[in-house]
Design an enzyme around this catalytic site. Structure first.
Site, PDB file in Angstrom:
ATOM      1  CD1 TRP A   1      34.813  35.541  48.229  1.00 25.46           C
ATOM      2  CD2 TRP A   1      36.991  35.198  47.118  1.00 25.46           C
ATOM      3  NE1 TRP A   1      35.147  33.985  48.295  1.00 25.46           N
ATOM      4  CE2 TRP A   1      36.312  33.997  47.595  1.00 25.46           C
ATOM      5  CE3 TRP A   1      37.983  35.309  46.581  1.00 25.46           C
ATOM      6  CZ2 TRP A   1      37.070  32.744  47.379  1.00 25.46           C
ATOM      7  CZ3 TRP A   1      38.554  34.166  46.399  1.00 25.46           C
ATOM      8  CH2 TRP A   1      38.440  32.807  46.693  1.00 25.46           C
TER       9      TRP A   1
ATOM     10  CG  ASP B   1      38.359  36.971  41.128  1.00 25.86           C
ATOM     11  OD1 ASP B   1      38.160  36.001  40.377  1.00 25.86           O
ATOM     12  OD2 ASP B   1      38.641  36.908  42.369  1.00 25.86           O
TER      13      ASP B   1
ATOM     14  CE  LYS C   1      31.286  30.025  43.028  1.00 25.75           C
ATOM     15  NZ  LYS C   1      32.586  30.270  43.588  1.00 25.75           N
TER      16      LYS C   1
END
Ligand code: LMR
Length: 402
Positions: free
Chosen positions: A130, A211, A246
């Site tokens: 990311w 993560d 999300k």
């Protein structure tokens, strides 16, 4: 002083949203930032979030400060979500969880904690990772290095490269792993591979930082935590950064958590005292509302079951879009085979499109994706699919791979 400042470069992901919003083209398509949209192309408010908010509104509470590490009940709910309610890690009090402003907040607290307490430790990212991982850990002061992860030729895990890369990392360094739904590739290790990764990290005395931003977007809430649960069988310590942007659709509420796993209750308590010191110097204590929603949903069996059912629908739609994209490209007679997308997990896929092709798509067709060629599959809809595939077919035929 301010007169001397040049413009900072736009963020490669969130900067795209700004450009997309300004684009007057009525047929524009946004596959940039990772936001899930429904068949109508809208980011839905989860039904369970709405219900939890109604409940919270009815039982409105004063808004005094939370403790530095946030709500203890929320922390416990997060721990159960990651490790399951009957985990010995919970029974043995080896976990501490801080409520943080989003997953990014958790990552930054983790970065500050690691760099201030272990200044020699460097951090290793998967290549690719990311974009914002670079900003966060650079700002925290850590030296950043990369290990191999992805084979662009096959669109799969570079397993041999990954293992060799991990084995070459010096003891005491930190390895950042994506718990599931790897961003940007959509390629995750299998349970057997997680087992091997855990073994290698333990053998080489490496410290995992996981993560976990898409739990429930891959195969299921428990299934997506399997990698972390396997790691914890091999490793006594780790940090986990959860995001609920999300999987609860709580993007703008900034809800996340940093979970510390330590070898004992006592070690966890001491480590957590430093985490709290970092938080106090950073944002003092966390915002309350988003975490209250998550806590409310996870605390009630009915709401929790309904939330998981919402995730089933989301996963199903994203999977459908993966299949429809590959099938539509094939239908249009495009030579490149996009069926690799079908087996990938989560929101993203690396399309293999070059930066030139991505630029062309934005300029000529108002199709927005990240410069690396990352597409947010969750931004595709049955409605935009035909235009999207026409645009991608055209760019493949007209703009060379750079
Ligand atoms: C993404 O990767 O698109 C999301 O995680 C949103 C963000 O903050 O970049």
């Amino acid at each position: 002083m301010l007169e001397t400042l040049p413009m900072a470069p736009a963020d490669p992901i969130l900067g795209l949203t700004e450009a997309f919003k300004k684009d007057p083209n009525p047929n524009k398509i946004n596959l940039g930032v990772g936001i899930y949209v429904d068949d109508e192309g809208l980011s839905p408010l989860f039904r369970t979030v709405h219900k939890a908010e109604e409940k919270l509104w009815r039982g409105a509470q004063p808004k005094a400060y939370l403790p530095i590490s946030g709500s203890v009940e929320y922390g416990r709910a997060v721990q159960k979500l990651i490790f399951s309610a009957d985990s010995p890690l919970i029974a043995d009090k080896r976990l501490r969880t801080a409520q943080t402003p989003g997953g990014t907040g958790a990552l930054r607290v983790a970065g500050d904690f690691l760099h201030t307490r272990f200044p020699k430790a460097r951090i290793w990212f998967s290549n690719p990772t990311w974009n914002n991982h670079f900003n966060v850990f650079e700002a925290a002061g850590l030296e950043i290095l990369e290990y191999p992860y992805f084979d662009p030729a096959t669109h799969t895990l570079d397993w041999d490269g990954l293992l060799a890369g991990l084995r070459a990392i010096p003891a005491g360094d930190v390895v950042l792993l994506h718990g599931c739904c790897h961003n940007p590739t959509g390629v995750d290790p299998s349970p057997a591979q997680w087992d091997e990764i855990g073994r290698v990290l333990a053998e080489h005395n490496l410290f995992p930082l996981v993560d976990l931003a898409y739990q429930g977007f891959g195969d299921g809430v428990d299934e997506d935590a399997e990698g972390i649960r396997i790691l914890a069988r091999h490793l006594p310590e780790m940090l986990i950064c959860s995001s609920f942007s999300k999987n609860f659709g709580l993007y703008n509420e900034r809800v996340g958590a940093l979970t510390v796993v330590a070898e004992s209750d006592d070690a966890a308590e001491r480590a957590f005292s430093h985490v709290k010191a970092v938080i106090r110097a950073n944002y003092s204590n966390p915002p309350a509302h988003g975490a209250l929603i998550v806590k409310t949903i996870l605390a009630e069996d009915d709401l929790r079951a309904e939330w998981e059912a919402e995730l089933v629908v989301i996963r199903g739609r994203v999977q459908q879009m993966r299949e429809l994209f590959a099938a539509t490209m094939k239908q249009k007679g495009v030579e490149q085979d996009f069926s690799f997308m079908i087996d990938q997990k989560g929101m993203f896929s690396l399309s293999g499109l070059s930066r030139e092709q991505v630029d062309w798509l934005k300029r000529e067709k108002a199709v927005y994706m990240v410069g690396s060629g990352r597409v947010n599959v969750a931004g595709m809809t049955a409605r935009n699919m035909n235009a999207l595939c026409d645009a991608v077919a055209e760019v493949l035929a007209t703009v060379n791979v750079g």
